[in-house]
Design an enzyme around this catalytic site. Structure first.
Site, short mmCIF file in Angstrom:
data_model
loop_
_atom_site.label_atom_id
_atom_site.label_comp_id
_atom_site.label_asym_id
_atom_site.label_seq_id
_atom_site.Cartn_x
_atom_site.Cartn_y
_atom_site.Cartn_z
N LYS A 13 0.84 -1.22 0.00
CA LYS A 13 0.00 0.00 0.00
C LYS A 13 0.86 1.25 0.00
O LYS A 13 0.63 2.16 -0.79
CB LYS A 13 -0.91 0.05 1.24
CG LYS A 13 -1.93 -1.05 1.33
CD LYS A 13 -2.84 -0.82 2.52
CE LYS A 13 -2.11 -0.67 3.83
NZ LYS A 13 -1.78 -1.91 4.53
N ARG A 88 -9.74 1.04 8.85
CA ARG A 88 -9.22 -0.28 9.20
C ARG A 88 -10.27 -1.11 9.92
O ARG A 88 -10.03 -2.27 10.22
CB ARG A 88 -8.03 -0.08 10.13
CG ARG A 88 -6.74 -0.71 9.68
CD ARG A 88 -5.74 -0.44 10.78
NE ARG A 88 -4.46 -1.04 10.54
CZ ARG A 88 -3.48 -0.47 9.86
NH1 ARG A 88 -3.66 0.71 9.28
NH2 ARG A 88 -2.32 -1.07 9.73
N ARG A 127 11.83 -5.46 4.05
CA ARG A 127 11.69 -4.04 4.40
C ARG A 127 12.60 -3.68 5.58
O ARG A 127 13.30 -2.66 5.56
CB ARG A 127 10.23 -3.73 4.74
CG ARG A 127 10.01 -2.33 5.30
CD ARG A 127 8.59 -1.90 5.22
NE ARG A 127 7.78 -2.38 6.34
CZ ARG A 127 6.44 -2.38 6.36
NH1 ARG A 127 5.78 -1.95 5.32
NH2 ARG A 127 5.77 -2.80 7.39
N ARG A 139 10.86 -0.05 12.52
CA ARG A 139 9.60 0.03 13.27
C ARG A 139 9.54 -1.03 14.36
O ARG A 139 9.89 -2.18 14.15
CB ARG A 139 8.43 -0.18 12.30
CG ARG A 139 8.09 1.06 11.52
CD ARG A 139 7.15 0.76 10.40
NE ARG A 139 5.95 0.02 10.84
CZ ARG A 139 4.91 -0.21 10.05
NH1 ARG A 139 4.92 0.24 8.81
NH2 ARG A 139 3.88 -0.87 10.48
N ARG A 150 -0.61 -8.46 13.82
CA ARG A 150 -1.18 -7.47 12.89
C ARG A 150 -1.98 -8.15 11.79
O ARG A 150 -3.03 -7.67 11.37
CB ARG A 150 -0.05 -6.62 12.28
CG ARG A 150 0.42 -5.51 13.24
CD ARG A 150 1.82 -5.03 12.93
NE ARG A 150 1.97 -4.48 11.59
CZ ARG A 150 3.16 -4.36 10.98
NH1 ARG A 150 4.26 -4.75 11.58
NH2 ARG A 150 3.23 -3.84 9.78
P1 ADP Z 1 0.76 -1.79 8.41
O1 ADP Z 1 2.07 -2.06 7.74
O2 ADP Z 1 0.42 -2.81 9.47
O3 ADP Z 1 -0.34 -1.55 7.45
P2 ADP Z 1 0.65 0.97 9.40
O4 ADP Z 1 1.87 1.78 9.26
O5 ADP Z 1 -0.49 1.28 8.49
O6 ADP Z 1 1.09 -0.54 9.29
O7 ADP Z 1 0.11 1.04 10.91
C1 ADP Z 1 0.91 0.73 12.01
C2 ADP Z 1 0.09 0.69 13.30
O8 ADP Z 1 -0.56 1.97 13.51
C3 ADP Z 1 -1.05 -0.31 13.33
O9 ADP Z 1 -0.66 -1.62 13.68
C4 ADP Z 1 -1.99 0.32 14.37
O10 ADP Z 1 -1.56 0.11 15.68
C5 ADP Z 1 -1.86 1.81 14.08
N1 ADP Z 1 -2.87 2.26 13.07
C6 ADP Z 1 -2.63 2.76 11.83
N2 ADP Z 1 -3.76 3.06 11.20
C7 ADP Z 1 -4.77 2.75 12.06
C8 ADP Z 1 -6.18 2.82 12.00
N3 ADP Z 1 -6.81 3.28 10.91
N4 ADP Z 1 -6.90 2.41 13.08
C9 ADP Z 1 -6.30 1.96 14.19
N5 ADP Z 1 -4.98 1.85 14.31
C10 ADP Z 1 -4.20 2.25 13.27
#
Ligand code: ADP
Length: 296
Positions: A13, A88, A127, A139, A150
């Protein structure tokens, strides 16, 4: 153009969002990035989110809805945006629908990147290795254990959105196992087929709305911002009224209860924004007063 990118962690994404940004001159709104920035800056939201994110759980809906609502209002999002990592959960999607309706904005498409789960762990490992090589901070949630959590969260909380958007005829599914540029081309083709971008302009950095309606939009935006103070006042007066309505609705069954909870989430977020605005206003006034006093 306003689109959502949907897919599990490691589906690409972020990579595709960045390519779309360059191509169409729209902004990428990544809740993950915004939350990480808040954590790094030690803001109240960041302090709240830090542990939750490190454990691989989801940050409360009202927090991310508030962040997104504020961000959509920024001038650079006027041409359009790509939502990456939001919504999400189904309540977040419902809150987004309400937000967009209130802001009179239309969602063009939801692009789902479908990938084999077996590839995800390997992608995330790559990554991490690349980030280390570049000397970037890795991260906290990019470990095999947290990734498993996750993924489980994605399956239980985010995957239902595929059905949500397919029911609303917004969903396009792309094979995310192809090479990066092939995925980009497939997304482009899909956006053209949907009429979100003009075929001759694809790849030149223009979306249909940006190319055709920019002047009209500017005028509308100017009008809107002129109206803002009155609107803000109206908004501030609203909660009491709708609280009455909500309590009436609560007895009407689970459907209404669900609707109520969406409205609550949006309202909570809106209240926070309103509070912030009031605070900002108060600060400005205080500054002016001290300036005046100093002059005297
Ligand atoms: P991923 O690679 O898992 O898609 P992101 O960078 O999008 O990672 O998100 C990392 C973390 O930030 C998630 O595991 C969550 O804890 C939090 N997070 C991000 N976006 C949301 C959301 N829309 N709702 C709730 N938590 C979120």
């Amino acid at each position: 153009m306003r689109i959502i990118l949907l897919g599990p962690p490691g589906s690409g994404k972020g990579t595709q969002a960045q390519l779309l940004v360059q191509r169409y001159g729209i902004v990428q709104l990544s809740t993950g990035e915004m939350l990480r920035a808040a954590v790094a800056a030690g803001t109240p939201v960041g302090l709240k989110a830090k542990e939750i994110m490190a454990s691989g759980s989801l940050v409360p809906d009202e927090v991310v809805v508030g962040i997104i609502s504020d961000r959509i209002d920024q001038p650079d999002a006027r041409n359009g945006f790509i939502l990456d990592g939001f919504p999400r959960t189904v309540p977040q999607a419902e809150a987004l629908d309400e937000l967009l309706k209130a802001k009179r904005l239309k969602l063009d498409a939801v692009i789902e990147l479908r990938v084999n789960e077996s590839a995800l762990l390997h992608r995330v490992e790559t990554r991490v290795a690349q980030m280390r090589e570049r000397g970037e901070e890795v991260r906290l949630d990019d470990t095999p254990e947290v990734l498993t959590k996750r993924l489980a969260n994605y399956r239980s909380q985010t995957e239902p959105l595929i059905h949500y958007y397919s029911e609303r005829r917004k969903l396009s599914t792309i094979d995310g196992m192809m090479a990066i540029d092939e995925v980009t081309r497939a997304i482009d083709r899909q956006l053209q087929a949907l009429g979100a971008v003009e075929p001759q302009e694809a790849g030149k950095g223009k979306t249909r709305s940006a190319a055709k309606t920019a002047p009209v939009k500017k005028a509308r935006a100017a009008k809107k911002s002129a109206k803002k103070p009155a609107k803000a006042a109206k908004k501030a007066a609203k909660p009491a009224k709708s609280a009455k309505k909500a309590s009436k609705k609560a007895v009407k069954g689970p459907r209404n209860a669900a609707k109520k909870s969406v409205k609550k989430t949006v309202k909570k977020a809106a209240k926070k924004t309103a509070k912030k605005a009031v605070k900002k206003g108060a600060k400005k006034v205080a500054k002016k007063v001290t300036k005046k006093r100093a002059k005297r």
